[in-house]
Design a protein around this motif. Structure first.
Motif, mmCIF file in Angstrom:
data_model
loop_
_atom_site.group_PDB
_atom_site.id
_atom_site.type_symbol
_atom_site.label_atom_id
_atom_site.label_comp_id
_atom_site.label_asym_id
_atom_site.label_seq_id
_atom_site.Cartn_x
_atom_site.Cartn_y
_atom_site.Cartn_z
ATOM 1 N N VAL A 22 71.878 24.601 -57.352
ATOM 2 C CA VAL A 22 72.321 25.678 -58.228
ATOM 3 C C VAL A 22 72.570 26.947 -57.410
ATOM 4 N N ALA A 23 71.613 27.249 -56.546
ATOM 5 C CA ALA A 23 71.728 28.452 -55.731
ATOM 6 C C ALA A 23 72.996 28.412 -54.885
ATOM 7 N N GLN A 24 73.280 27.207 -54.387
ATOM 8 C CA GLN A 24 74.434 27.060 -53.517
ATOM 9 C C GLN A 24 75.740 27.373 -54.257
ATOM 10 N N SER A 25 75.835 26.785 -55.441
ATOM 11 C CA SER A 25 77.095 26.973 -56.165
ATOM 12 C C SER A 25 77.248 28.434 -56.582
ATOM 13 N N LYS A 26 76.124 29.070 -56.873
ATOM 14 C CA LYS A 26 76.164 30.486 -57.227
ATOM 15 C C LYS A 26 76.708 31.305 -56.059
ATOM 16 N N LYS A 27 76.233 30.920 -54.865
ATOM 17 C CA LYS A 27 76.655 31.600 -53.666
ATOM 18 C C LYS A 27 78.169 31.434 -53.465
ATOM 19 N N ALA A 28 78.611 30.198 -53.716
ATOM 20 C CA ALA A 28 80.035 29.926 -53.578
ATOM 21 C C ALA A 28 80.830 30.797 -54.545
ATOM 22 N N ASP A 29 80.315 30.913 -55.778
ATOM 23 C CA ASP A 29 80.959 31.759 -56.786
ATOM 24 C C ASP A 29 81.052 33.195 -56.304
ATOM 25 N N GLN A 30 79.915 33.657 -55.766
ATOM 26 C CA GLN A 30 79.842 35.032 -55.280
ATOM 27 C C GLN A 30 80.925 35.273 -54.244
ATOM 28 N N GLY A 31 81.033 34.292 -53.326
ATOM 29 C CA GLY A 31 82.032 34.405 -52.272
ATOM 30 C C GLY A 31 83.421 34.544 -52.854
ATOM 31 N N LYS A 32 83.678 33.699 -53.870
ATOM 32 C CA LYS A 32 84.987 33.719 -54.515
ATOM 33 C C LYS A 32 85.234 35.092 -55.142
ATOM 34 N N ILE A 33 84.210 35.588 -55.818
ATOM 35 C CA ILE A 33 84.339 36.871 -56.491
ATOM 36 C C ILE A 33 84.645 37.974 -55.483
ATOM 37 N N ASP A 34 83.906 37.966 -54.389
ATOM 38 C CA ASP A 34 84.145 38.989 -53.375
ATOM 39 C C ASP A 34 85.581 38.951 -52.889
ATOM 40 N N ASN A 35 86.053 37.725 -52.659
ATOM 41 C CA ASN A 35 87.428 37.584 -52.201
ATOM 42 C C ASN A 35 88.413 38.166 -53.200
ATOM 43 N N ARG A 36 88.106 37.934 -54.468
ATOM 44 C CA ARG A 36 89.024 38.428 -55.488
ATOM 45 C C ARG A 36 89.043 39.958 -55.502
ATOM 46 N N TYR A 37 87.861 40.543 -55.365
ATOM 47 C CA TYR A 37 87.827 42.013 -55.322
ATOM 48 C C TYR A 37 88.522 42.552 -54.085
ATOM 49 N N LYS A 38 88.424 41.772 -52.988
ATOM 50 C CA LYS A 38 89.112 42.190 -51.765
ATOM 51 C C LYS A 38 90.614 42.272 -52.009
ATOM 52 N N LEU A 39 91.125 41.241 -52.705
ATOM 53 C CA LEU A 39 92.555 41.229 -53.033
ATOM 54 C C LEU A 39 92.922 42.443 -53.876
ATOM 55 N N LEU A 40 92.065 42.710 -54.853
ATOM 56 C CA LEU A 40 92.311 43.851 -55.741
ATOM 57 C C LEU A 40 92.288 45.157 -54.941
ATOM 58 N N ASP A 41 91.290 45.272 -54.064
ATOM 59 C CA ASP A 41 91.184 46.478 -53.246
ATOM 60 C C ASP A 41 92.448 46.708 -52.425
ATOM 61 N N ARG A 42 92.983 45.596 -51.924
ATOM 62 C CA ARG A 42 94.173 45.711 -51.095
ATOM 63 C C ARG A 42 95.312 46.342 -51.914
ATOM 64 N N ALA A 43 95.462 45.853 -53.146
ATOM 65 C CA ALA A 43 96.526 46.386 -54.001
ATOM 66 C C ALA A 43 96.283 47.860 -54.315
ATOM 67 N N ILE A 44 95.013 48.193 -54.540
ATOM 68 C CA ILE A 44 94.681 49.585 -54.868
ATOM 69 C C ILE A 44 94.994 50.485 -53.674
ATOM 70 N N THR A 45 94.643 50.027 -52.478
ATOM 71 C CA THR A 45 94.931 50.810 -51.277
ATOM 72 C C THR A 45 96.431 50.976 -51.097
ATOM 73 N N LYS A 46 97.160 49.898 -51.366
ATOM 74 C CA LYS A 46 98.619 49.959 -51.214
ATOM 75 C C LYS A 46 99.203 51.071 -52.095
ATOM 76 N N HIS A 47 98.588 51.283 -53.241
ATOM 77 C CA HIS A 47 99.066 52.343 -54.136
ATOM 78 C C HIS A 47 98.313 53.661 -53.913
ATOM 79 N N HIS A 48 97.664 53.791 -52.784
ATOM 80 C CA HIS A 48 96.958 55.019 -52.400
ATOM 81 C C HIS A 48 95.965 55.480 -53.461
ATOM 82 N N ASN A 49 95.295 54.549 -54.106
ATOM 83 C CA ASN A 49 94.307 54.861 -55.149
ATOM 84 C C ASN A 49 94.854 55.819 -56.199
#
Lengths: 172, 245, 552, 178
Positions: free
Chosen positions: A2-29
């Motif tokens: 269970v812990a492992q899959s949660k960790k995997a989820d977390q990783g996925k989530i972080d990646n998704r926020y990274k993508l979002l951050d990139r778009a936000i930076t592109k638009h200069h916040n």
């Protein structure tokens, strides 16, 4: 396990926020880019929940109520997750003239939910579209991104039943 | 600053360039009904009660945003305008859940006053009886959306004067609603300074002080710029960024 | 890139195209994509390869070929043969018979002399079926960007505006405001920064003109915008496109990238001193954003709520700067006007409404699709000659123009010419170009209800007449459709419609009652026959007639 | 013949009728000028025919109200919506944001001290309508008398006008909700 899959989820989530951050930076916040950012966020996350909207509000330095106001003004943004499948029925004028409203009624009865909602089992979301621009093929439905022209009540019902059956089987 | 001369209801007035028809009317004691307008807040021209006729144009113009031009002939009280004003109040009355008998501002309500002014003896449109919510989570105030007329005075005063921007409008059309933050309880808002300006400017009983009972709440709506407490806190608020909603 | 380089590029592209024995164009617009043009393309490609003629033939995805109801459409360019409903089998046949042996497969062709094509006049759609929508070279080879070159090599901004003014081009978004006049106001508004905005928020449900232009000929719109930018002194443009048009967005993005790469957009365009950038803004599903002040707020990331005008965007628009806002079709008309001159343009159409208009013809007609007709053509010609009339066994009842802001025009007015004033005189509007034909199976009260539901859903909620009024109009129509309405309801309905029309803040509310008012005007009996009597006094008590007080 | 007058009590609290009684000594004057043919304060079973003026208090909130309203309409020359509930729905309509089921459950089950059960014999009980509605949404109404309740002066003005054979149009001072 269970812990492992949660960790995997977390990783996925972080990646998704990274993508979002990139778009936000592109638009200069910039707060002016709010709609663009909401598009990107919905593309990544599928829908916009409050946590995500707060994240965007903070990043763009916008008051939360304005972000919420914009997200709920536009029909394209979803604040709730969608079903596994989407049945988009065109309700443009040409489709209306060719009887889309009868298909709409039949589907609502079959799925026991209105257009704009998802069936209670989460299998199918009924969505109405304002003209998908295939008026020559009216009435038109878009089922999981595939376009079907000259739709009839019977065909629509059959296709929805198939979608719900496959989901049921998958869950078993 | 230039001066323009124009005619309003057969009387000549001169106005400073930049003044609106409504300002000239008020300065000279000509009564034009308003609801969304409040001096000190940006005008939005949304309620359509202050519409006036301008000779030469088939269209109607909101007095709160329209500026007189040289030689303009304005009419503020024609039969057509009176009829439309009455219908607007009728529409508003049908839209919310307005039960004067049990309202805190009964007798001190701008919607009631308007109803009397236009002679609204009954509403011809079916009442919509929307299922609206009441939020009493704030320690001092309550918002009862059943009574809201969506004038957006609260949104504007919170943004433009207080600088907190707690309020905004969610959804659209007939489903519009005033919401705090992420449509979260008012009492949970970090942005709210509890200044009470929104309660003061609310023309009806939608925003109220806790503890007030039927007919008790008299609001001081004459606009006073109470000391700004939030503006300095939030860097996203700029003076140029008017609300205009 | 210099102007000479551009000419060279055009010449090279023409030579490239000339080397092919056949240019086979398949329609790659959304309509044909829905009908399965991808399968046709694959089959064509396979067959060409199998028969070893792939090198002699160019297979090109092009813009909308018009007859969307008969898609997928394939055009063999060299001998102007148009094939309809091309599936894999027919595709194979086309290659084996037509391409290899030169025998046209007659049973699957559409006659290009058919009135559907013969009555049309293509200006905006001139490149549909001619060029690859995704190739800037092909656009340039078809005289693309030559208008921009003409403007940059010797015309002053005043020259450009006077040319557009003389052409009498009117806004194709529906209202028909003179484009040249608008540009002139923006040019004369003093400001260090100005903007050009292309309104591609085509929201009329049943219309897809703008989308077809953006998908089939995106560079034409970019060129028109750049010319506008030059004329008014703007260096930044925005295209506001509906999110529902992913293909149009994709092709626009590509087109902008291509133009920037060649130095046709960006800084120092074609080595002149003119800078012009174009960015895309994607809408998010709000019809009201077609209203210009709402569109401006939406571009700025806000709720798309309109504000009272004046001030007009030409004085105070995006970020309060002077802003030109025109729709896709208007901008698409600009390059040919500059290229061919204003007098060429005014020779087409009518005196007050020169040029052409693109319509999306749909509903109960035999041939549906995208058409471009000269202004002044009669509605009868459009419906019966181009559209082929109603399907067999049904009779024509009305044609609806202008979408949710327009009206239904009955048989007796079918000889009206299509222009701004004529359509207005019968309670409809030109609108952006939706044209829906209805036959005797359509219940006109239900039609009015359909449009009112749309307007109610799309009302932004800012002003009271539109927010609450459209809701009540909808409820009254629903009551009448269900045969529960009374004479009083019907009278009140009409009163409310006029009130909403006259008091609403923006165009959406002001035009929302049009479908109701126009169906009442022409199909009144469809309403009255559904009305119910109300219960009233049945006795003979003494009468009270006088009024005590002032009757309001 | 004196004008025949009726007063009816539908979905309201009877406050408007109480206010009617506040006419005090003016009641005697009224009694001289009219004939009260039906009223909750008079013991008459059936609503009579050929009534000149009927004052209706309360909103239309159940099936009986609705049926009754139509009978009243057919038998009355002139109908006055009497008070805010009849005019706007007022307090009676505050239940409209809930469904009848929710309301019955709340009143007869959740708040019941003993023997909780929802009444279901609709042969003798009137059934709640989905929504409580003002009188004029159900039948044609000729004049409106506002207030919760209308004041005795308002009622006096209306009654005296009516008895003089005139439709009362209330002066602005008498236009008063709540």
């Amino acid at each position: 396990m269970v812990a492992q899959s949660k960790k995997a989820d977390q990783g996925k989530i972080d990646n998704r926020y990274k993508l979002l951050d990139r778009a936000i930076t592109k638009h200069h916040n910039s707060g002016y880019a709010l709609i663009e950012i909401l598009h990107v966020a919905q593309g990544i996350f599928g829908y916009l929940d409050n946590e995500l909207l707060y994240y965007i509000a903070n990043a763009l330095k916008l008051p939360p109520s304005r972000v919420y106001g914009v997200a709920t003004f536009y029909h394209f943004f979803r604040l709730k997750p969608q079903g596994k499948h989407t049945f988009v029925l065109c309700t443009g004028t040409a489709c209306y003239v060719k009887g889309a409203n009868e298909i709409q009624r039949a589907l609502e009865q079959e799925c026991k939910c209105s257009f704009g909602e998802t069936t209670s089992d989460g299998s199918v979301s009924l969505i109405s579209a304002r003209c998908v621009g295939s008026c020559g093929l009216a009435p038109v439905a878009v089922i999981d991104d595939k376009v079907y022209g000259k739709m009839t009540v019977d065909e629509a019902l059959q296709r929805v039943r198939e979608l719900r059956e496959t989901e049921k089987e998958r869950n078993v | 600053m230039g001066v323009v001369t124009f005619t309003m209801d057969d009387v000549q007035y001169s106005a400073n360039e930049g003044d609106t028809i409504l300002k000239v009317a008020r300065d000279n004691g000509v009564h034009i009904p308003t609801l969304c307008f409040l001096e000190g807040l940006s005008p939005v021209g949304a309620c359509r009660l202050c519409l006036v006729e301008i000779e030469g144009s088939p269209k109607l113009f909101p007095a709160c945003t329209t500026k007189p031009a040289e030689g303009m002939i304005v009419r503020t009280q024609t039969e057509r305008l009176k009829k439309y004003r009455k219908m607007i109040v009728e529409l508003l009355a049908s839209e919310g859940n307005h039960q004067c008998a049990v309202c805190v501002v009964n007798g001190h309500c701008e919607l009631q006053d308007l109803a009397y002014e236009v002679g609204l003896d009954h509403v011809r449109f079916p009442y919509l009886y929307p299922a609206k919510t009441l939020d009493a989570s704030h320690k001092e105030f309550v918002i009862d959306r059943n009574r809201c007329v969506l004038c957006t005075r609260c949104v504007r005063v919170c943004h433009e004067v207080e600088g907190a921007h707690v309020w905004d409008i969610a959804n659209r059309g007939i489903n519009c609603e005033i919401i705090a933050d992420m449509n979260t309880p008012w009492g949970e808002s970090d942005l709210c300074t509890s200044c009470g300006k929104c309660v003061r400017v609310c023309p009806v009983g939608a925003l109220l002080e806790k503890g007030a009972t039927v007919g008790e709440l008299k609001k001081e709506r004459g606009f006073v710029k109470v000391i700004v407490t939030a503006r300095s806190k939030h860097e996203w608020i700029t003076v140029e960024d008017h609300e205009e909603e | 890139m210099t102007i000479e380089d551009l000419h060279e590029l055009a010449e090279k592209e023409r030579q490239r195209q000339a080397q092919y024995k056949y240019r086979i164009l398949y329609c790659s617009s959304a309509g044909c994509v829905s009908s399965g043009c991808e399968a046709a393309r694959t089959a064509l490609k396979q067959a060409l390869e199998e028969h070893g003629v792939a090198k002699q033939c160019e297979l090109v995805g092009t813009g909308c070929l018009g007859m969307c109801g008969e898609g997928p459409l394939v055009l063999v360019h060299n001998d102007q043969t148009l094939y309809q409903r091309v599936d894999a089998t027919i595709a194979r046949k086309i290659v084996e018979e037509h391409i290899l042996k030169g025998n046209i497969v007659r049973e699957h062709t559409i006659d290009l002399n058919d009135p559907f094509f013969a009555e049309q006049k293509k200006i905006v759609l001139e490149n549909m079926g001619k060029i690859n929508a995704e190739s800037i070279e092909e656009y340039i080879a078809a005289d693309g960007y030559s208008a921009l070159v003409k403007v940059l090599s010797g015309m002053t901004p005043e020259d450009v505006i006077s040319e557009i003014r003389r052409s009498n081009l009117r806004g194709r978004g529906g209202a028909g405001y003179p484009t040249g006049l608008k540009w002139d106001i923006v040019r004369k508004s003093p400001s260090d920064q100005k903007y050009v905005v292309c309104n591609a928020d085509e929201g009329d449900p049943g219309a897809f003109m703008d989308r077809s232009v953006l998908e089939g000929d995106p560079h034409r719109v970019l060129e028109g915008m750049a010319i506008a930018g030059y004329a008014v002194g703007a260096n930044q443009g925005y295209i506001y496109v509906r999110a529902e048009y992913p293909l149009a967005i994709e092709r626009l993005r590509l087109a902008i990238k291509q133009a920037e790469r060649l130095g046709i957009l960006g800084n120092r365009i074609l080595e002149s001193n003119f800078n012009f950038h174009i960015d895309i803004r994607i809408g998010a599903g709000a019809f009201v954003c077609g209203e210009e002040t709402a569109l401006i707020r939406s571009i700025m990331g806000r709720r798309g709520r309109p504000r009272p005008r004046p001030p007009f965007p030409s004085e105070k628009g995006l970020w309060d700067k002077p802003t030109v806002i025109n729709n896709v079709e208007t901008f698409a008309n600009v390059p040919p006007i500059i290229r061919n001159g204003a007098s060429w343009f005014t020779s087409i159409g009518t005196q007050k409404s020169p040029g052409t208009k693109v319509f999306a013809l749909a509903g109960k007609v035999k041939r549906t699709g995208l058409i471009e007709v000269p202004m002044g053509i009669s509605l009868r010609k459009v419906v019966f000659d181009i559209g082929g009339g109603t399907p067999d066994g049904s009779t024509f009842k009305a044609v609806q123009t202008g979408g949710p802001s327009g009206g239904c025009i009955p048989e007796q007015h079918l000889d009206l010419p299509v222009d701004y004033e004529s359509l207005q005189s019968v309670g409809s509007i030109m609108g952006s170009g939706g044209m829906i034909v209805m036959d005797n199976t359509s219940d006109m009260v239900d039609v009015a209800k359909f449009f009112m539901e749309f307007c109610m859903d799309e009302s932004c909620g800012k002003c009271i007449p539109c927010r609450v009024g459209t809701k009540h109009i909808y409820m009254m129509l629903d009551k009448i459709v269900k045969e529960e309405g009374t004479e009083e309801d019907f009278a009140l309905l009409q009163e409310l419609c006029v009130m909403v029309k006259e008091t609403s803040l923006c165009g959406l509310g002001q035009s929302a009652p049009n479908p109701v008012l126009s169906t009442i005007r022409f199909f009144r009996e469809e309403y009255t026959k559904k009305l119910q009597p109300t219960s009233c006094y049945e006795g003979n008590a003494s009468t009270i007639t006088e009024t005590n007080g002032e009757q309001k | 013949m004196k004008p025949r007058v009726a007063t009816v009590w539908l979905g309201g609290c009877s406050g408007c009728h109480m206010s009617f009684l506040d006419l005090d000594e003016r009641l005697i004057e009224l009694a001289d000028k009219m004939e009260l043919v039906y009223s909750p304060i008079a013991d008459i079973k059936e609503f009579p025919h050929n009534v000149d003026v009927t004052l209706v208090e309360g909103a239309i909130t159940n099936s009986e109200n609705e049926e009754y309203a139509h009978i009243i309409r057919k038998r009355s020359k002139f109908i006055v919506a009497f008070g805010d509930c009849a005019t706007t729905g007022n307090v009676t309509a505050m239940r409209n944001r809930f469904t009848p089921d929710e309301i019955l459950k709340r009143s007869y089950i959740e708040l019941a001290e003993k023997n909780p059960q929802i009444p279901n014999d609709y042969t003798t009980l009137a059934q709640l309508l989905k929504k409580a509605r003002p009188l004029h949404e159900v039948i044609k109404v000729d004049a409106w008398l506002h207030g919760c309740p209308p004041t005795a002066d308002q009622i006096w003005f209306a009654m005296t006008s009516l008895l003089e054979g005139k439709i009362p149009v209330l002066p602005p001072a008498y236009l008063r909700y709540g």
